[in-house]
Structures are given as C-alpha cells and as structure tokens.
Scaffold this motif. Structure first.
Motif, PDB file in Angstrom:
ATOM      1  N   ASN A  46     -91.583  -6.828 -54.039  1.00  0.00           N
ATOM      2  CA  ASN A  46     -92.625  -7.301 -53.724  1.00  0.00           C
ATOM      3  C   ASN A  46     -92.733  -8.254 -52.641  1.00  0.00           C
ATOM      4  O   ASN A  46     -92.099  -9.364 -52.948  1.00  0.00           O
ATOM      5  CB  ASN A  46     -93.376  -7.804 -54.790  1.00  0.00           C
ATOM      6  CG  ASN A  46     -94.827  -8.518 -54.648  1.00  0.00           C
ATOM      7  OD1 ASN A  46     -95.231  -8.544 -53.638  1.00  0.00           O
ATOM      8  ND2 ASN A  46     -94.970  -9.653 -55.613  1.00  0.00           N
ATOM      9  N   GLU A  47     -93.260  -8.220 -51.432  1.00  0.00           N
ATOM     10  CA  GLU A  47     -93.464  -9.073 -50.541  1.00  0.00           C
ATOM     11  C   GLU A  47     -94.864  -9.477 -50.601  1.00  0.00           C
ATOM     12  O   GLU A  47     -95.492  -8.761 -50.234  1.00  0.00           O
ATOM     13  CB  GLU A  47     -93.173  -8.499 -49.000  1.00  0.00           C
ATOM     14  CG  GLU A  47     -92.001  -9.249 -48.473  1.00  0.00           C
ATOM     15  CD  GLU A  47     -90.618  -8.959 -49.202  1.00  0.00           C
ATOM     16  OE1 GLU A  47     -90.051  -7.788 -48.748  1.00  0.00           O
ATOM     17  OE2 GLU A  47     -89.974  -9.862 -49.941  1.00  0.00           O
ATOM     18  N   ASP A  67     -98.262 -10.094 -50.226  1.00  0.00           N
ATOM     19  CA  ASP A  67     -99.079  -9.906 -49.215  1.00  0.00           C
ATOM     20  C   ASP A  67     -99.953 -11.204 -48.753  1.00  0.00           C
ATOM     21  O   ASP A  67    -100.563 -11.688 -49.853  1.00  0.00           O
ATOM     22  CB  ASP A  67    -100.234  -8.642 -49.522  1.00  0.00           C
ATOM     23  CG  ASP A  67    -100.720  -7.951 -48.178  1.00  0.00           C
ATOM     24  OD1 ASP A  67    -100.681  -6.694 -48.539  1.00  0.00           O
ATOM     25  OD2 ASP A  67    -100.738  -8.565 -47.135  1.00  0.00           O
ATOM     26  N   THR A  95     -97.427  -7.239 -56.938  1.00  0.00           N
ATOM     27  CA  THR A  95     -98.360  -8.176 -55.828  1.00  0.00           C
ATOM     28  C   THR A  95     -99.608  -8.901 -56.755  1.00  0.00           C
ATOM     29  O   THR A  95     -99.703 -10.008 -56.301  1.00  0.00           O
ATOM     30  CB  THR A  95     -98.846  -7.072 -54.985  1.00  0.00           C
ATOM     31  OG1 THR A  95     -97.503  -6.534 -54.337  1.00  0.00           O
ATOM     32  CG2 THR A  95     -99.581  -7.596 -53.741  1.00  0.00           C
ATOM     33  N   ASN A 136     -94.370  -3.740 -58.184  1.00  0.00           N
ATOM     34  CA  ASN A 136     -94.737  -3.263 -57.080  1.00  0.00           C
ATOM     35  C   ASN A 136     -93.872  -1.883 -56.811  1.00  0.00           C
ATOM     36  O   ASN A 136     -94.404  -1.213 -55.786  1.00  0.00           O
ATOM     37  CB  ASN A 136     -94.734  -4.203 -55.862  1.00  0.00           C
ATOM     38  CG  ASN A 136     -95.614  -3.530 -54.817  1.00  0.00           C
ATOM     39  OD1 ASN A 136     -96.703  -2.902 -55.005  1.00  0.00           O
ATOM     40  ND2 ASN A 136     -95.254  -4.315 -53.663  1.00  0.00           N
TER      41      ASN A 136
HETATM   42  C1  LIG Z   1     -97.949   0.444 -55.563  1.00  0.00           C
HETATM   43  C2  LIG Z   1     -98.299  -1.044 -55.066  1.00  0.00           C
HETATM   44  O1  LIG Z   1     -98.766  -1.958 -55.579  1.00  0.00           O
HETATM   45  N1  LIG Z   1     -98.117  -0.933 -53.819  1.00  0.00           N
HETATM   46  C3  LIG Z   1     -98.154  -2.111 -53.008  1.00  0.00           C
HETATM   47  C4  LIG Z   1     -96.826  -3.012 -52.918  1.00  0.00           C
HETATM   48  O2  LIG Z   1     -97.180  -4.122 -52.082  1.00  0.00           O
HETATM   49  C5  LIG Z   1     -97.699  -3.723 -50.616  1.00  0.00           C
HETATM   50  C6  LIG Z   1     -97.655  -5.123 -49.663  1.00  0.00           C
HETATM   51  O3  LIG Z   1     -97.091  -6.126 -50.435  1.00  0.00           O
HETATM   52  C7  LIG Z   1     -98.873  -3.051 -50.752  1.00  0.00           C
HETATM   53  O4  LIG Z   1     -99.469  -2.812 -49.578  1.00  0.00           O
HETATM   54  C8  LIG Z   1     -98.657  -1.774 -51.709  1.00  0.00           C
HETATM   55  O5  LIG Z   1    -100.006  -1.185 -51.932  1.00  0.00           O
END
Ligand SMILES: CC(=O)N[C@H]1CO[C@H](CO)[C@@H](O)[C@@H]1O
Ligand SMILES: *[C@@H]1O[C@H](CO)[C@@H](O)[C@H](O)[C@H]1NC(C)=O
Ligand SMILES: *[C@@H]1O[C@H](CO)[C@@H](O)[C@H](O)[C@H]1NC(C)=O
Ligand SMILES: *[C@@H]1O[C@H](CO)[C@@H](O)[C@H](O)[C@H]1NC(C)=O
Ligand SMILES: *[C@@H]1O[C@H](CO)[C@@H](O)[C@H](O)[C@H]1NC(C)=O
Ligand SMILES: *[C@@H]1O[C@H](CO)[C@@H](O)[C@H](O)[C@H]1NC(C)=O
Ligand SMILES: *[C@@H]1O[C@H](CO)[C@@H](O)[C@H](O)[C@H]1NC(C)=O
Ligand SMILES: [Zn+2]
Length: 504
Positions: A24-25, A27, A381, A477
């Motif tokens: 997880n970066e 957002d 996230t 994530n």
């Molecule tokens: C499945 C999920 O949660 N995907 C997310 C992972 O994180 C990125 C950016 O941090 C999101 O764009 C994805 O939707």
C-alpha cells in the motif's frame, strides 16, 4: 520452544500470511466519507480529556512511577525464573487494583536458561581481561575452560572464504562486522556460533549488536543448528572486537582463555498477563494493546520492555477511570518470554486462534517509549486513511504521524500483522539500541513526560479504533497471491532492516 533466528522468523512470517499482504502506497486522495471524517473528528474532545488527565491531571507521572516501583522491586525478569512469575503476580494484582476487568494469567511453557560465571582473558599478545556476556541459550565452556587462538572475521562472507574457513578449526572466531542496523546486524548474534561451528571453531565471540558503545556488552537470543557442535556464543564489546582486528591485521597471534558456565533447566510454566475493558456493544471484538513483561537478565528491562508493557495496561487504567468504555473490547496483554523467541505470543496464537478473526487491531510498543511521534502501522489503504485522520487529533502532543510499514510492525504482534492490521509506537528512539539487552537498560533511560505522552497516545488511538462505528478495515491492499515469495521476503527484510520489525 527455543531460539528463533531471523531466517526462521521470516519463514514463520511467510507461513503466517494466509490471506492478505499489503503493498500500500497511501494514496494522497483518501476518499473517506464525510460522515466518517466527522465521526473521527468528534473524538477531539475525548482525546483532549485523555491528554489533559495524563499530562496535567491525576495520571501525571503515573506510568513512570508505577514502572519505577515495579523495576525497583523485581529488577530483571528472565524467562523461566521465579522472579518473573512473582512480577506477573504483582501485575495481576496491580491491574485489579486499577479496576481493570477480566484480569487473569494464561499459562505458557517457557524456556529456562541461566547465566553462570563468565571470565574472558587475553593471554597473547598481552594479558588483559576481556568482558564477555553469554548469549541466550549458549552452552558454557568445558570445566577446564577453553584456551585457543583467535581468528577475526569481518563478515560471514569472509568466514566462508576458503582460507578463513580452513583456519577456523580449533579457533575462537571473533565477529568484527560493521554495524548496519539492528535488523541486519543481529544475524551475527543469532547465527554466529553455529556458522563458526561448521568450520570447527571452539567458541564464537560476537561484537555486541549496538550502534554505540562505552565498553558495553549486549546479550540476546542465539540459536544452534542440529548438525553442528554447540559452542559457547558470547558477546564482546565493540572496542575489543576492533582491538582483536588490529592485532590480526598486524599479524600478531591472539590467544584467549574463556571460563563460562550456563545452564539449561527444564521448561517452566509462565503466563501472559491479560486485562480488559469489556466493550459495551460488541464485546467479542477486540483491540489489543501490548508490550512484554519479561526481560534479559542484565539491566532491569525498564526500556525493553517495561515502558511498552506499562503504557499498555496504564492506558486502560486511564480510560477506565475516565469512564471511557468503547463499543469493542480493549484488551491489554503483557507478553511473557518474548526474549527467547516470542514464546508468549505463539502460545496466545494457539489458545486464542478462534478469536483472532475478531481481533480488529493489534498494537505493541517494543521499540522504546521515548518522545512519541505517532503510529507506525501495517494496514490497507482505507485503514491507513483512517489512522491518518485519528493521528491528526494528537496535535497537542505533537505526535501526529501515521507511518506505513509494508512488512509488519512490533515484535510479538509481528506474527499477525500481515493478517491483522496493527500499529506500534513511533518514537524518537534513535538511542534505543545503545541500551538494549545491556546493564544500561535502567529507569534512567526513561523520562516521565515522554511516558505520559506515550500513554496518552496509546489510550487515544486504541479507544477510538475500539469505539468507531466502522470496524477497522482488514482490506490489505494486495493479496499474497499477487506477491511472489521473494517479493514478500524482500518486504519483510526491508522492515527488519528499517527496524520496523524488531526480531527479539
Ligand atoms: C484493492 C485495493 O484496495 N486497491 C487499491 C490499492 O491502492 C491503490 C492506491 O494506493 C488504489 O488505487 C487501489 O484501488
Ligand atoms: C572456572 O570458574 C570456576 C568457578 O569460579 C572455577 O571453579 C574453575 O576452576 C574455573 N576453571 C578454570 C579452568 O579456570
Ligand atoms: C586469506 O587470504 C586473503 C588474501 O587473499 C588474506 O588477505 C587473508 O589474510 C587470508 N586470511 C587468512 C585467515 O589467512
Ligand atoms: C548444517 O545445516 C545447515 C542448514 O541448516 C547447512 O547450511 C550446513 O552446511 C550444515 N553443516 C554441516 C556441517 O553439515
Ligand atoms: C497460529 O495457530 C494456527 C492454528 O494452530 C496455525 O495454523 C498458525 O500457523 C499459527 N500462527 C503462527 C504465526 O504460528
Ligand atoms: C467473533 O465475532 C462473531 C461476530 O460478532 C461472533 O459470532 C463469534 O462468536 C466471535 N468468535 C469468537 C471466537 O469469539
Ligand atoms: C514535533 O515532532 C517532530 C518530529 O515528529 C519534530 O521534528 C518537531 O521538532 C516537533 N515539534 C515540537 C514543537 O516539538
Ligand atoms: Zn523487547
């Protein structure tokens, strides 16, 4: 269970990852609903109450004073000792005194290793005493002691070079590695003896795993392997390791005499100490806060991990006294036998396995309780976005950071933080490993104001997560299926190297 080295723990971590792992970066654009944002913000006055009562009110200095009473009464609390059990009895009584709920101990079989006499003496090229400190689980020397020539190596790679490994037979191998970080360099402590034994060495002297030394020795767990001879594994000071290197580089012969006794006694029954504030609406859901009560036998374990254990139960004591009962249950766990290999945590995993699905968030402080800066966490996230909002409420103590760790957090809880979201105390702990596992781990390392802030942060974060209408999301994530084993290994190693996971 005896001795977990870095590699075995990594393998266990990987085995533990059954569902999800995060990549997880966080957002920039968290899209939490305005309802949720408003709800989190509404905890502001509660956090203010907690901070005021701990920093300026009736709990001011309380964490420090209770911890000082405790470590002055019991001193070191080594796994397997009666003293550790007496200290557990004391804690169970104390947590009852503070009106915590369901206070009880849960049995855990723990190793009982004892240090004895430890004498190190250099006899060539000059005579001098050498401070030695046996590593946890080390055997002693034969009764007649060991007198042998020293071979210094700068790394495992150097030891494995043909001429070094050929020279190791019958020698005392000294590891004079370059300290990189605890997570990386601790491999010399955990594996040094067995890797030297593969080449016929008779003892291993490992430079203490610390970034700074005033002729200090640091102990810690080490582990043997089944197919090699168990040789004494002892810590020496950085100063002596460097001196041995200089002698060897000048071509001078070094001879050292060792006389060390240790004992491995039968396992003993210890206990994880547990106390709760039972949730008002979903008592079966658990937010766990923790630290470990056992320590090494040098120093008094005030920092490692008296501080972490005490902010954990004291956070509940503060909340209880303020009448703050969250919707979900808050459970404080004071782990036993963390030092010999997260033994208490593995036992909890077994006895509470059915309940782990209902653990919504797990917290442990075992990397110091210096000036708190925020929370270091593992979550997806959405969880990261929620934590970032919660931490904004801690402006008054300047501990607002929410820092993401991809490979897990904590020591005991690290066996779960790739499947259960978790957090650890982010604090100004640059000097933590100066004192760690040494005689210098005393009350003097700690500061009453820092402990107050740490307790206030711990209480606030745990309370809000346990009380929010939304259950903390388990939305890691990215799933393990997406990660190759080596990608996962790399992530865990990055966390270890960055000291986000502390391996014992
Ligand atoms: C499945 C999920 O949660 N995907 C997310 C992972 O994180 C990125 C950016 O941090 C999101 O764009 C994805 O939707
Ligand atoms: C090692 O120390 C013990 C305890 O002091 C002593 O009895 C023994 O003689 C010593 N052995 C050697 C070889 O010095
Ligand atoms: C091994 O060989 C290297 C040079 O190739 C030398 O610098 C080193 O001192 C040797 N080590 C031993 C233990 O003989
Ligand atoms: C012992 O086992 C380890 C792996 O656990 C292996 O790397 C090592 O070479 C073995 N040593 C001997 C002497 O067989
Ligand atoms: C926890 O216990 C379960 C059930 O016994 C087991 O499958 C799992 O591997 C354990 N987790 C760890 C980290 O040991
Ligand atoms: C976990 O929580 C669910 C839903 O609240 C509940 O039905 C279940 O009994 C709980 N499990 C345990 C072991 O407490
Ligand atoms: C607040 O904490 C940060 C580190 O988290 C530190 O750099 C800063 O100096 C602190 N500010 C005050 C006013 O203490
Ligand atoms: Zn610790």
């Amino acid at each position: 269970m005896f001795g977990i080295d870095v590699l075995s723990l990594l393998l266990l971590l990987i085995a533990a990852v059954t569902s999800d792992v995060t990549d997880n970066e966080l957002d920039d654009s968290c899209d939490l609903s305005s309802d949720l944002l408003t709800e989190i913000e509404s905890y502001g006055p509660t956090v203010e109450t907690i901070i005021n009562s701990v920093l300026n009110g009736k709990f001011k200095g309380g964490t420090y004073n209770e911890l000082a009473d405790f470590v002055d009464k019991f001193g070191a609390r080594l796994s397997g000792t009666q003293n550790l059990e007496d200290s557990i009895d004391y804690m169970l009584a104390l947590m009852n005194e503070y009106d915590l709920e369901n206070v009880h101990g849960e049995d855990v079989e723990v190793p009982h290793w004892l240090r004895g006499i430890e004498v190190g003496e250099m006899v060539e090229p000059r005579t001098a005493e050498i401070e030695v400190l046996a590593l946890g689980s080390s055997v002693g020397t034969p009764q007649e002691g060991i007198e042998a020539e020293v071979l210094v190596v700068r790394s495992f790679d150097e030891l494995d070079e043909a001429n070094f490994s050929a020279a190791a037979s019958g020698k005392i191998v000294v590891y004079n590695y370059e300290f990189v970080s605890y997570g990386v360099s601790v491999a010399y402590r955990s594996q040094g003896a067995r890797r030297a034994a593969r080449y016929g060495a008779v003892a291993a002297l490992v430079k203490s795993v610390a970034p700074f030394s005033m002729y200090t020795t640091h102990t810690g767990q080490q582990a043997y392997e089944d197919n090699t001879t168990q040789i004494p594994a002892l810590a020496i000071t950085a100063e002596d390791a460097a001196m041995f290197q200089r002698y060897q580089d000048r071509g001078e012969k070094i001879v050292v005499k060792l006389n060390v006794t240790t004992q491995i006694l039968p396992d003993e029954t210890s206990r994880n100490s547990i106390a709760e504030i039972v949730g008002s609406e979903q008592p079966e859901k658990i937010v766990l806060v923790s630290g470990h009560l056992d320590s090494w036998d040098v120093g008094v374990g005030a920092m490692d991990d008296g501080g972490g254990a005490f902010i954990s139960w004291y956070a509940l004591a503060v909340l209880k006294s303020l009448g703050l009962r969250p919707k979900r249950t808050l459970r404080a766990v004071l782990w036993t036998a963390e030092e010999p290999g997260l033994v208490g945590a593995y036992a909890y995993n077994t006895t509470h396995y059915d309940e782990l699905d209902n653990h919504t968030f797990v917290m442990e402080s075992d990397e110091g309780t210096f000036t708190p800066q925020g929370l270091i966490y593992t979550a997806g996230t959405r969880g990261g976005c929620i934590l970032a909002e919660i931490m904004k409420l801690l402006t008054a103590i300047n501990a607002t950071q929410a820092v993401y760790s991809s490979g897990g957090v904590g020591s005991d809880i690290s066996i779960w933080t790739n499947v259960i979201p978790g957090g650890s105390l982010l604090n100004a702990n640059e000097r933590y490993f100066w004192f760690h596992h040494s005689e210098a781990d005393t009350m003097d390392v700690l500061n009453p104001d820092d402990l107050d802030k740490s307790t206030a942060l711990w209480a606030s974060v745990a309370y809000i997560i346990a009380d929010l209408s939304e259950e903390f999301p388990r939305d890691f994530n990215r799933t393990t299926a997406d990660l190759t084993k080596s990608e996962l290994m790399k992530k865990v190693m990055e966390s270890v190297a960055a000291n986000k996971i502390k391996l014992l």
